[in-house]
Scaffold this motif. Structure first.
Motif, mmCIF file in Angstrom:
data_model
loop_
_atom_site.group_PDB
_atom_site.id
_atom_site.type_symbol
_atom_site.label_atom_id
_atom_site.label_comp_id
_atom_site.label_asym_id
_atom_site.label_seq_id
_atom_site.Cartn_x
_atom_site.Cartn_y
_atom_site.Cartn_z
ATOM 1 N N PRO A 72 -1.246 8.065 -11.307
ATOM 2 C CA PRO A 72 -1.372 8.932 -10.131
ATOM 3 C C PRO A 72 -0.339 8.686 -9.036
ATOM 4 O O PRO A 72 -0.160 9.521 -8.154
ATOM 5 C CB PRO A 72 -2.775 8.618 -9.596
ATOM 6 N N ALA A 75 2.455 11.578 -8.258
ATOM 7 C CA ALA A 75 1.984 12.803 -7.605
ATOM 8 C C ALA A 75 1.281 12.537 -6.277
ATOM 9 O O ALA A 75 1.450 13.285 -5.314
ATOM 10 C CB ALA A 75 1.021 13.560 -8.540
ATOM 11 N N GLU A 76 0.511 11.453 -6.220
ATOM 12 C CA GLU A 76 -0.321 11.186 -5.039
ATOM 13 C C GLU A 76 0.378 10.376 -3.955
ATOM 14 O O GLU A 76 -0.083 10.345 -2.815
ATOM 15 C CB GLU A 76 -1.603 10.460 -5.462
ATOM 16 N N ASN A 77 1.464 9.700 -4.304
ATOM 17 C CA ASN A 77 2.173 8.876 -3.327
ATOM 18 C C ASN A 77 3.680 8.901 -3.619
ATOM 19 O O ASN A 77 4.275 7.892 -3.996
ATOM 20 C CB ASN A 77 1.642 7.439 -3.366
ATOM 21 N N HIS A 100 -5.121 4.891 -13.714
ATOM 22 C CA HIS A 100 -5.446 3.931 -12.653
ATOM 23 C C HIS A 100 -6.481 2.920 -13.147
ATOM 24 O O HIS A 100 -6.411 1.739 -12.797
ATOM 25 C CB HIS A 100 -5.942 4.679 -11.411
ATOM 26 N N THR A 120 -2.175 3.840 1.873
ATOM 27 C CA THR A 120 -1.932 5.102 1.190
ATOM 28 C C THR A 120 -2.329 4.915 -0.269
ATOM 29 O O THR A 120 -2.211 3.812 -0.810
ATOM 30 C CB THR A 120 -0.459 5.555 1.295
ATOM 31 N N PRO A 121 -2.797 5.983 -0.928
ATOM 32 C CA PRO A 121 -3.350 5.827 -2.278
ATOM 33 C C PRO A 121 -2.326 5.410 -3.326
ATOM 34 O O PRO A 121 -1.161 5.790 -3.256
ATOM 35 C CB PRO A 121 -3.914 7.216 -2.600
ATOM 36 N N TYR A 122 -2.807 4.617 -4.272
ATOM 37 C CA TYR A 122 -2.058 4.215 -5.467
ATOM 38 C C TYR A 122 -0.770 3.457 -5.154
ATOM 39 O O TYR A 122 0.208 3.550 -5.881
ATOM 40 C CB TYR A 122 -1.774 5.431 -6.359
#
Length: 137
Positions: A72, A75-77, A100, A120-122
């Motif tokens: 992830p 795309a997510e970070n 994950h 922040t995610p991931y």
């Protein structure tokens, strides 16, 4: 007393003790730390120190041959993913990308998890130590 380098004695000791193929993890402040894995907590507040700051410093003092990140992250970070791409170009470093959940399972085998203040995610990476006397990548 050290004049410079990594002043955190716990991180400096872990890096000094690493052997070829040993792993460490640098993670955000939400990454769970498995039972039995050493946690080195450098988090002060949300965002301090950042994932990028810790990753850049550790990689100045650690010979890395491979990395492992969660799928992830890209795309997510994208900001922290770009930093990973900059420090570990695909054509020079082995790269493992998993779910994950699989990433979190892999942290069970790390010598330590360095917990940053990153919020922040991931924002997590596992670094695999290279042989210090092998040719530079």
């Amino acid at each position: 007393m050290q004049k410079g380098g990594i002043l955190n004695s716990h991180i400096a000791k872990v890096l000094a003790d690493l052997g070829h193929t040993d792993t460490i993890c640098i993670g955000d402040c939400g990454l769970p730390v498995p039972e039995g894995v050493q946690k080195i907590d450098v988090a002060l507040t949300f965002g301090v120190p950042s994932f990028a700051d810790v990753l850049r410093l550790v990689t100045k003092h650690m010979r890395v041959e491979a990395i492992h990140i969660g799928e992830p992250m890209e795309a997510e970070n994208p900001v922290n993913y770009a930093i990973v791409d900059e420090l570990f170009p695909v054509n020079r470093f082995d790269r493992r990308i998993t779910s994950h959940e699989e990433f979190k399972e892999a942290t069970r085998h790390c010598k330590c998890i360095i917990r940053t203040g990153e919020a922040t995610p991931y924002s997590n990476i596992i670094l695999q130590a290279d042989c210090i006397f092998a040719p530079e990548r």
